[in-house]
Design a protein around this motif. Structure first.
Motif, PDB file in Angstrom:
ATOM      1  N   GLY A  73      44.444  28.470  44.852  1.00 47.56           N
ATOM      2  CA  GLY A  73      44.602  27.654  43.354  1.00 47.56           C
ATOM      3  C   GLY A  73      44.086  28.128  42.104  1.00 47.56           C
ATOM      4  O   GLY A  73      43.312  29.220  42.154  1.00 47.56           O
ATOM      5  N   VAL A  74      43.885  26.995  41.310  1.00 46.57           N
ATOM      6  CA  VAL A  74      43.465  27.224  40.055  1.00 46.57           C
ATOM      7  C   VAL A  74      42.012  27.882  39.627  1.00 46.57           C
ATOM      8  O   VAL A  74      41.694  28.565  38.935  1.00 46.57           O
ATOM      9  CB  VAL A  74      43.723  26.063  38.982  1.00 46.57           C
ATOM     10  N   ALA A  75      41.090  27.311  40.851  1.00 46.80           N
ATOM     11  CA  ALA A  75      39.634  27.730  40.781  1.00 46.80           C
ATOM     12  C   ALA A  75      39.569  29.316  40.856  1.00 46.80           C
ATOM     13  O   ALA A  75      38.359  29.787  40.554  1.00 46.80           O
ATOM     14  CB  ALA A  75      39.083  27.102  42.093  1.00 46.80           C
ATOM     15  N   THR A  76      40.651  30.117  41.335  1.00 46.43           N
ATOM     16  CA  THR A  76      40.347  31.545  41.549  1.00 46.43           C
ATOM     17  C   THR A  76      41.009  32.439  40.399  1.00 46.43           C
ATOM     18  O   THR A  76      41.116  33.514  40.589  1.00 46.43           O
ATOM     19  CB  THR A  76      41.025  31.872  42.859  1.00 46.43           C
ATOM     20  N   GLU A  78      39.967  33.069  37.353  1.00 51.08           N
ATOM     21  CA  GLU A  78      39.072  34.306  36.891  1.00 51.08           C
ATOM     22  C   GLU A  78      39.104  35.429  37.860  1.00 51.08           C
ATOM     23  O   GLU A  78      39.060  36.859  37.294  1.00 51.08           O
ATOM     24  CB  GLU A  78      37.716  33.698  36.618  1.00 51.08           C
ATOM     25  N   ALA A  79      38.960  35.168  39.246  1.00 51.62           N
ATOM     26  CA  ALA A  79      38.713  36.371  40.103  1.00 51.62           C
ATOM     27  C   ALA A  79      40.242  37.204  39.962  1.00 51.62           C
ATOM     28  O   ALA A  79      40.372  38.456  40.390  1.00 51.62           O
ATOM     29  CB  ALA A  79      38.608  35.947  41.433  1.00 51.62           C
ATOM     30  N   ARG A  80      41.429  36.518  40.159  1.00 49.98           N
ATOM     31  CA  ARG A  80      42.688  36.845  40.189  1.00 49.98           C
ATOM     32  C   ARG A  80      42.736  37.893  38.787  1.00 49.98           C
ATOM     33  O   ARG A  80      43.319  39.027  39.007  1.00 49.98           O
ATOM     34  CB  ARG A  80      43.629  35.943  40.097  1.00 49.98           C
ATOM     35  N   CYS A  81      42.557  37.204  37.750  1.00 47.73           N
ATOM     36  CA  CYS A  81      42.252  38.186  36.506  1.00 47.73           C
ATOM     37  C   CYS A  81      41.639  39.313  36.564  1.00 47.73           C
ATOM     38  O   CYS A  81      42.068  40.283  36.144  1.00 47.73           O
ATOM     39  CB  CYS A  81      41.882  37.058  35.541  1.00 47.73           C
ATOM     40  N   LYS A  82      40.505  39.351  37.108  1.00 56.31           N
ATOM     41  CA  LYS A  82      39.561  40.401  37.286  1.00 56.31           C
ATOM     42  C   LYS A  82      39.980  41.683  38.164  1.00 56.31           C
ATOM     43  O   LYS A  82      40.265  42.725  37.751  1.00 56.31           O
ATOM     44  CB  LYS A  82      38.218  40.017  37.743  1.00 56.31           C
ATOM     45  N   LEU A  83      40.853  41.081  39.340  1.00 56.57           N
ATOM     46  CA  LEU A  83      41.565  41.906  40.149  1.00 56.57           C
ATOM     47  C   LEU A  83      42.652  42.736  39.682  1.00 56.57           C
ATOM     48  O   LEU A  83      42.572  43.890  39.465  1.00 56.57           O
ATOM     49  CB  LEU A  83      41.943  41.126  41.302  1.00 56.57           C
ATOM     50  N   LEU A  84      43.603  42.058  38.815  1.00 53.22           N
ATOM     51  CA  LEU A  84      44.407  42.532  37.961  1.00 53.22           C
ATOM     52  C   LEU A  84      44.143  43.632  36.825  1.00 53.22           C
ATOM     53  O   LEU A  84      44.658  44.539  36.526  1.00 53.22           O
ATOM     54  CB  LEU A  84      45.533  41.489  37.427  1.00 53.22           C
ATOM     55  N   THR A  85      42.774  42.989  36.292  1.00 50.18           N
ATOM     56  CA  THR A  85      42.540  43.986  35.017  1.00 50.18           C
ATOM     57  C   THR A  85      41.955  45.190  35.856  1.00 50.18           C
ATOM     58  O   THR A  85      42.162  46.187  35.007  1.00 50.18           O
ATOM     59  CB  THR A  85      41.328  42.977  34.648  1.00 50.18           C
ATOM     60  N   GLU A  86      41.500  45.299  36.734  1.00 52.39           N
ATOM     61  CA  GLU A  86      40.850  46.453  37.463  1.00 52.39           C
ATOM     62  C   GLU A  86      42.171  47.345  38.009  1.00 52.39           C
ATOM     63  O   GLU A  86      42.077  48.658  37.509  1.00 52.39           O
ATOM     64  CB  GLU A  86      39.870  46.241  38.557  1.00 52.39           C
ATOM     65  N   HIS A  87      43.027  46.686  38.321  1.00 53.37           N
ATOM     66  CA  HIS A  87      44.055  47.457  38.998  1.00 53.37           C
ATOM     67  C   HIS A  87      44.864  47.827  37.462  1.00 53.37           C
ATOM     68  O   HIS A  87      45.319  49.212  37.564  1.00 53.37           O
ATOM     69  CB  HIS A  87      45.067  46.530  39.729  1.00 53.37           C
ATOM     70  N   ARG A  88      45.161  47.327  36.460  1.00 51.63           N
ATOM     71  CA  ARG A  88      45.728  47.826  35.301  1.00 51.63           C
ATOM     72  C   ARG A  88      45.163  48.970  34.787  1.00 51.63           C
ATOM     73  O   ARG A  88      45.646  49.937  34.531  1.00 51.63           O
ATOM     74  CB  ARG A  88      45.573  46.565  34.338  1.00 51.63           C
ATOM     75  N   ASP A  89      43.528  49.002  34.927  1.00 51.05           N
ATOM     76  CA  ASP A  89      42.828  49.901  34.296  1.00 51.05           C
ATOM     77  C   ASP A  89      43.234  51.316  35.204  1.00 51.05           C
ATOM     78  O   ASP A  89      43.331  52.455  34.920  1.00 51.05           O
ATOM     79  CB  ASP A  89      41.334  49.854  34.266  1.00 51.05           C
ATOM     80  N   GLN A  90      43.238  51.200  36.451  1.00 51.00           N
ATOM     81  CA  GLN A  90      43.725  52.107  37.295  1.00 51.00           C
ATOM     82  C   GLN A  90      45.222  52.781  37.152  1.00 51.00           C
ATOM     83  O   GLN A  90      45.415  53.876  37.174  1.00 51.00           O
ATOM     84  CB  GLN A  90      43.594  51.927  38.817  1.00 51.00           C
ATOM     85  N   VAL A  91      45.900  51.794  36.927  1.00 50.44           N
ATOM     86  CA  VAL A  91      47.542  52.174  36.743  1.00 50.44           C
ATOM     87  C   VAL A  91      47.414  53.106  35.242  1.00 50.44           C
ATOM     88  O   VAL A  91      48.099  54.052  35.228  1.00 50.44           O
ATOM     89  CB  VAL A  91      48.238  50.971  36.679  1.00 50.44           C
ATOM     90  N   ARG A  92      46.519  52.503  34.147  1.00 47.91           N
ATOM     91  CA  ARG A  92      46.515  53.226  33.078  1.00 47.91           C
ATOM     92  C   ARG A  92      46.088  54.749  33.093  1.00 47.91           C
ATOM     93  O   ARG A  92      46.579  55.728  32.606  1.00 47.91           O
ATOM     94  CB  ARG A  92      45.817  52.675  31.948  1.00 47.91           C
ATOM     95  N   LEU A  93      45.110  54.869  33.967  1.00 48.87           N
ATOM     96  CA  LEU A  93      44.591  56.259  34.141  1.00 48.87           C
ATOM     97  C   LEU A  93      45.641  57.267  35.058  1.00 48.87           C
ATOM     98  O   LEU A  93      45.714  58.295  34.499  1.00 48.87           O
ATOM     99  CB  LEU A  93      43.319  56.177  34.845  1.00 48.87           C
ATOM    100  N   LYS A  94      46.275  56.514  35.819  1.00 47.24           N
ATOM    101  CA  LYS A  94      47.561  57.239  36.534  1.00 47.24           C
ATOM    102  C   LYS A  94      48.730  57.518  35.413  1.00 47.24           C
ATOM    103  O   LYS A  94      49.096  58.571  35.420  1.00 47.24           O
ATOM    104  CB  LYS A  94      48.109  56.329  37.686  1.00 47.24           C
TER     105      LYS A  94
END
Length: 135
Positions: A73-76, A78-94
């Motif tokens: 739920g909602v309490a996570t 921030e953690a979900r955003c962090k996970l997606l942000t890190e993945h987005r950064d990897q996608v940008r590099l690729k």
């Protein structure tokens, strides 16, 4: 929606949908009186999102991590955003790496096109000489 409808609309097989449910990527669907899974139409949006994550190279383990956080739920958020942000950064590099590769391919193809034009000019000149000699 029945599993066959989900499969038809998503392009996944019923086997894959059952597998995703079994490992926790999809929430367990309630069953109707005949024992068949009945999914809410909103599952299509979730499956599409999972497909995007897969296409961008996210591992099943990371998708499971995200799905687990989402289920909490909602309490996570921030953690979900962090996970997606890190993945987005990897996608940008690729993407940058692929763009560099694309440039190399474009240059190579342009070189072949130049070679073909040069070869055609030589053939044209050679044919012109033969025509003049024959005349």
């Amino acid at each position: 929606m029945k599993i066959g409808e989900i499969a038809e609309q998503t392009g996944l097989t019923a086997h894959t949908i059952r597998y995703y449910e079994r490992i926790g990527l999809l929430p367990f669907a309630p069953r109707d009186s005949t024992g068949q899974r009945v999914y809410d139409a909103s599952i299509l949006t979730w499956i599409e999102f999972l497909g995007r994550l897969k296409t961008t190279g996210m591992s099943i383990q990371e998708m499971l991590r995200y799905a687990g956080l989402r289920a909490q739920g909602v309490a996570t958020e921030e953690a979900r955003c962090k996970l997606l942000t890190e993945h987005r950064d990897q996608v940008r590099l690729k993407v940058a790496e692929l763009q560099a590769c694309l440039l190399v391919l474009d240059n190579k193809i342009a070189g072949y096109a130049h070679t073909q034009r040069r070869t055609e000019k030589c053939k044209t000149r050679s044919n012109a000489r033969r025509v003049r000699k024959a005349a």
